[in-house]
Design a protein around this motif. Structure first.
Motif, mmCIF file in Angstrom:
data_model
loop_
_atom_site.group_PDB
_atom_site.id
_atom_site.type_symbol
_atom_site.label_atom_id
_atom_site.label_comp_id
_atom_site.label_asym_id
_atom_site.label_seq_id
_atom_site.Cartn_x
_atom_site.Cartn_y
_atom_site.Cartn_z
ATOM 1 N N PRO A 59 56.713 19.398 -38.919
ATOM 2 C CA PRO A 59 57.922 18.635 -39.230
ATOM 3 C C PRO A 59 57.746 17.729 -40.452
ATOM 4 C CG PRO A 59 57.482 18.613 -36.880
ATOM 5 C CD PRO A 59 56.286 19.238 -37.530
ATOM 6 N N PRO A 60 58.720 17.786 -41.387
ATOM 7 C CA PRO A 60 60.030 18.439 -41.284
ATOM 8 C C PRO A 60 60.052 19.896 -41.751
ATOM 9 C CG PRO A 60 59.934 17.167 -43.296
ATOM 10 C CD PRO A 60 58.613 16.953 -42.603
ATOM 11 N N HIS A 61 58.920 20.504 -41.991
ATOM 12 C CA HIS A 61 58.869 21.880 -42.483
ATOM 13 C C HIS A 61 58.753 22.855 -41.312
ATOM 14 C CE1 HIS A 61 58.356 20.049 -46.380
ATOM 15 N NE2 HIS A 61 57.291 19.405 -45.947
ATOM 16 N N ALA A 62 59.354 24.032 -41.463
ATOM 17 C CA ALA A 62 59.325 25.033 -40.399
ATOM 18 C C ALA A 62 59.483 26.423 -41.001
ATOM 19 C CB ALA A 62 60.454 24.781 -39.392
ATOM 20 N N ARG A 63 58.803 27.384 -40.376
ATOM 21 C CA ARG A 63 58.916 28.781 -40.769
ATOM 22 C C ARG A 63 59.072 29.639 -39.531
ATOM 23 N NH1 ARG A 63 53.790 28.919 -44.885
ATOM 24 N NH2 ARG A 63 54.810 28.038 -46.719
ATOM 25 N N ILE A 64 59.636 30.829 -39.730
ATOM 26 C CA ILE A 64 59.807 31.779 -38.643
ATOM 27 C C ILE A 64 59.396 33.159 -39.121
ATOM 28 C CG2 ILE A 64 62.242 32.214 -39.235
ATOM 29 C CD1 ILE A 64 62.752 32.568 -36.202
ATOM 30 N N ARG A 65 58.822 33.952 -38.218
ATOM 31 C CA ARG A 65 58.519 35.353 -38.531
ATOM 32 C C ARG A 65 58.767 36.175 -37.283
ATOM 33 N NH1 ARG A 65 52.121 35.242 -39.534
ATOM 34 N NH2 ARG A 65 52.490 37.329 -40.351
ATOM 35 N N ASP A 66 59.342 37.348 -37.484
ATOM 36 C CA ASP A 66 59.527 38.308 -36.397
ATOM 37 C C ASP A 66 58.192 39.001 -36.126
ATOM 38 O OD1 ASP A 66 61.757 39.911 -34.808
ATOM 39 O OD2 ASP A 66 60.344 41.386 -35.605
ATOM 40 N N PHE A 67 57.962 39.373 -34.863
ATOM 41 C CA PHE A 67 56.716 40.022 -34.473
ATOM 42 C C PHE A 67 56.918 41.511 -34.198
ATOM 43 C CE2 PHE A 67 53.569 36.575 -32.833
ATOM 44 C CZ PHE A 67 52.957 36.558 -34.067
ATOM 45 N N GLY A 68 57.806 42.151 -34.965
ATOM 46 C CA GLY A 68 58.049 43.575 -34.750
ATOM 47 C C GLY A 68 58.838 43.822 -33.477
ATOM 48 N N SER A 69 59.821 42.968 -33.216
ATOM 49 C CA SER A 69 60.626 43.089 -31.991
ATOM 50 C C SER A 69 61.471 44.366 -32.024
ATOM 51 C CB SER A 69 61.532 41.868 -31.838
ATOM 52 O OG SER A 69 62.437 41.784 -32.927
ATOM 53 N N LEU A 70 61.911 44.798 -30.844
ATOM 54 C CA LEU A 70 62.687 46.032 -30.736
ATOM 55 C C LEU A 70 64.051 45.895 -31.389
ATOM 56 C CD1 LEU A 70 63.070 48.882 -29.615
ATOM 57 C CD2 LEU A 70 63.841 47.840 -27.468
ATOM 58 N N ASN A 71 64.705 44.750 -31.190
ATOM 59 C CA ASN A 71 66.082 44.589 -31.661
ATOM 60 C C ASN A 71 66.238 43.590 -32.798
ATOM 61 O OD1 ASN A 71 67.711 46.316 -29.722
ATOM 62 N ND2 ASN A 71 66.476 45.091 -28.301
ATOM 63 N N GLY A 72 65.147 43.008 -33.244
ATOM 64 C CA GLY A 72 65.199 42.183 -34.439
ATOM 65 C C GLY A 72 65.502 40.719 -34.194
ATOM 66 N N THR A 73 65.105 39.900 -35.182
ATOM 67 C CA THR A 73 65.431 38.475 -35.240
ATOM 68 C C THR A 73 66.394 38.285 -36.404
ATOM 69 O OG1 THR A 73 63.254 37.850 -34.380
ATOM 70 C CG2 THR A 73 64.481 36.158 -35.558
ATOM 71 N N TYR A 74 67.406 37.464 -36.202
ATOM 72 C CA TYR A 74 68.423 37.239 -37.228
ATOM 73 C C TYR A 74 68.418 35.772 -37.639
ATOM 74 C CZ TYR A 74 70.185 41.881 -36.172
ATOM 75 O OH TYR A 74 70.286 43.253 -35.999
ATOM 76 N N LEU A 75 68.400 35.541 -38.944
ATOM 77 C CA LEU A 75 68.467 34.194 -39.496
ATOM 78 C C LEU A 75 69.760 34.085 -40.289
ATOM 79 C CD1 LEU A 75 67.225 31.425 -40.108
ATOM 80 C CD2 LEU A 75 65.970 32.486 -42.003
ATOM 81 N N ASN A 76 70.670 33.244 -39.794
ATOM 82 C CA ASN A 76 71.997 33.083 -40.407
ATOM 83 C C ASN A 76 72.696 34.431 -40.580
ATOM 84 O OD1 ASN A 76 71.530 30.295 -40.612
ATOM 85 N ND2 ASN A 76 70.514 30.555 -42.592
ATOM 86 N N GLY A 77 72.573 35.281 -39.560
ATOM 87 C CA GLY A 77 73.248 36.571 -39.544
ATOM 88 C C GLY A 77 72.528 37.678 -40.273
#
Length: 447
Positions: A59-77
């Motif tokens: 904080p205040p910094h943050a990151r996200i990464r998908d782990f090869g999910s089946l249906n995906g991760t969406y960031l702001n659509g």
């Protein structure tokens, strides 16, 4: 007021619906029990994977990464990760899913669940006239720019030489006044350590750590308060930390000098491995140091052959665990930046799974696992887990068990191998949970 990152559920059935993070951590989101936030494992959330995505938070910094999910991760659509049709999770683990920075107001969608990100920054503080810290250090009058300010990371030796020059006229830096740098003993991502001597006296190790992000005065004080806990540790198998302070944008420490170098350098000189009695003997000594620290409530959390130091005696080498609490406190204070999960962070070869999934609540068992991993490496020249090229190393930690040590070297005595394999077991629970238990088991295995 401290900086924070908040996830609030704005669509979906997840309870609780608000998650607040106000210190350095990593967390998994998914249906597996180890995840937090944990998505319910029910008919409403079947499209969310067990280990869906990873958040890296400072904080205040943050990151996200998908782990090869089946249906995906969406960031702001926009989809930021998903395994290909027909791919297995194992095949997807070999894919490169980049990290994405998060901003205030961003929305993360997993299946029908949507989190809104709220980021509260640190308050703006004046940095031109910092007040002195306690007698163990000072925020010097010339606070140097950190990478967020200047864009270029300063050389540790240059910073330390500036601090030593400043010490001649700043009474708060008296503990390190007069020291001369003789040689570089080691260097890492956050700084370096040097051999130093004053007026022909006994040599010491002088370490400097440089923040990867701008550090305000309260962060400096909080870090040094945390270091003070570990400064009080005194044990024959712990390298003593004498003084700690901050000046010129860096943190300095005086430490016991160990003239035998470090375990990783001993392994390099020995051709990569040590005989069983030698390796286990050093591990037993390091475990005594860990046992003492754990009894004092201190967990190392960054144990590796680089910080198992060696002192020469008439009868051989004595192992001393170094840097107790320094890396942990530095990271917890947010000074190391977002580096734990990025591709530039290196492979987490000595990191137990429990520490990855519960970063801010690490228990002594994480040191026990890491010490067993160091012993494994000293005996085989390999790491407990395989890290195939192209595969996400953090998924390796999350999903893969340690390779049985006799698969690496069948010549290792079965009794010793059984103890190491048990110490590296992680499912369903850690195999050996205390330094004392591992020390006793190894000693018995040598008989």
């Amino acid at each position: 007021m401290t900086a924070s990152v908040t996830l609030r559920v704005v669509r979906g059935r997840l309870r609780p619906d608000t998650y607040v993070f106000d210190e350095r951590t990593t967390c998994l989101i998914g249906r597996a029990p180890v995840c937090s936030p944990q998505i319910p494992n029910d008919e409403h959330h079947r499209t969310i994977s067990r280990h869906h995505c990873l958040l890296d938070l400072n904080p205040p910094h943050a990151r996200i990464r998908d782990f090869g999910s089946l249906n995906g991760t969406y960031l702001n659509g926009r989809r930021i990760g998903r395994r290909k049709s027909g791919q297995t999770p194992e095949e997807a683990a070999a894919e490169d899913f980049p990290e994405h920075d998060l901003a205030d107001g961003d929305e993360i969608q997993l299946g029908d669940t949507v989190f809104r990100v709220t980021i509260r920054p640190k308050p703006t503080l004046r940095m031109d006239s910092p007040e002195p810290d306690d007698q163990h250090g000072a925020a010097g009058p010339g606070v140097a720019a950190t990478p967020d300010d200047a864009g270029a990371r300063p050389d540790p030796r240059v910073v330390l030489e500036r601090i030593l020059r400043l010490a001649h006229r700043d009474g708060h830096l008296a503990p390190i006044a007069g020291y001369e740098l003789l040689d570089e003993l080691g260097r890492g991502g956050n700084g370096a350590v040097y051999l130093a001597r004053r007026d022909g006296g006994s040599p010491i190790a002088l370490k400097v750590m440089l923040p990867a992000v701008a550090a305000d005065e309260e962060t400096r004080r909080r870090f040094l308060r945390e270091v003070e806990i570990t400064r009080r540790l005194r044990h024959p198998h712990i390298a003593a930390l004498y003084e700690a302070g901050t000046a010129e944008g860096g943190f300095y420490f005086t430490l016991e000098f160990c003239d035998g170098g470090s375990l990783d350098r001993l392994l390099a000189r020995a051709g990569g491995t040590l005989p069983v009695p030698d390796a286990v003997g050093l591990a037993l000594q390091a475990l005594e140091g860990l046992e003492h620290a754990h009894a004092e409530g201190v967990v190392h959390r960054d144990l590796s052959p680089q910080n198992i130091l060696l002192t020469r005696t008439g009868g051989g080498l004595v192992a001393k665990v170094a840097d107790f609490g320094l890396a942990k406190a530095f990271d917890q204070a947010g000074l190391s930046g977002l580096t734990r999960t990025g591709s530039f962070a290196g492979k987490p070869v000595y990191l137990p799974r429990q520490q990855m999934i519960n970063f801010r609540d690490a228990r002594p068992v994480v040191d026990v696992w890491a010490l067993a991993a160091c012993l494994y490496h000293a005996l085989t020249g390999d790491y407990p887990r395989d890290f195939p090229p192209g595969r996400d190393p953090w998924l390796v930690v999350l999903q893969d068990a340690a390779v049985p040590i006799r698969d690496r070297d069948p010549g290792i005595p079965a009794a010793v191998a059984d103890v190491i394999d048990e110490a590296l077991r992680e499912d369903p629970e850690p195999g050996i949970t205390t330094a004392a238990a591992l020390r006793q088991a190894l000693r018995a295995a040598l008989r």
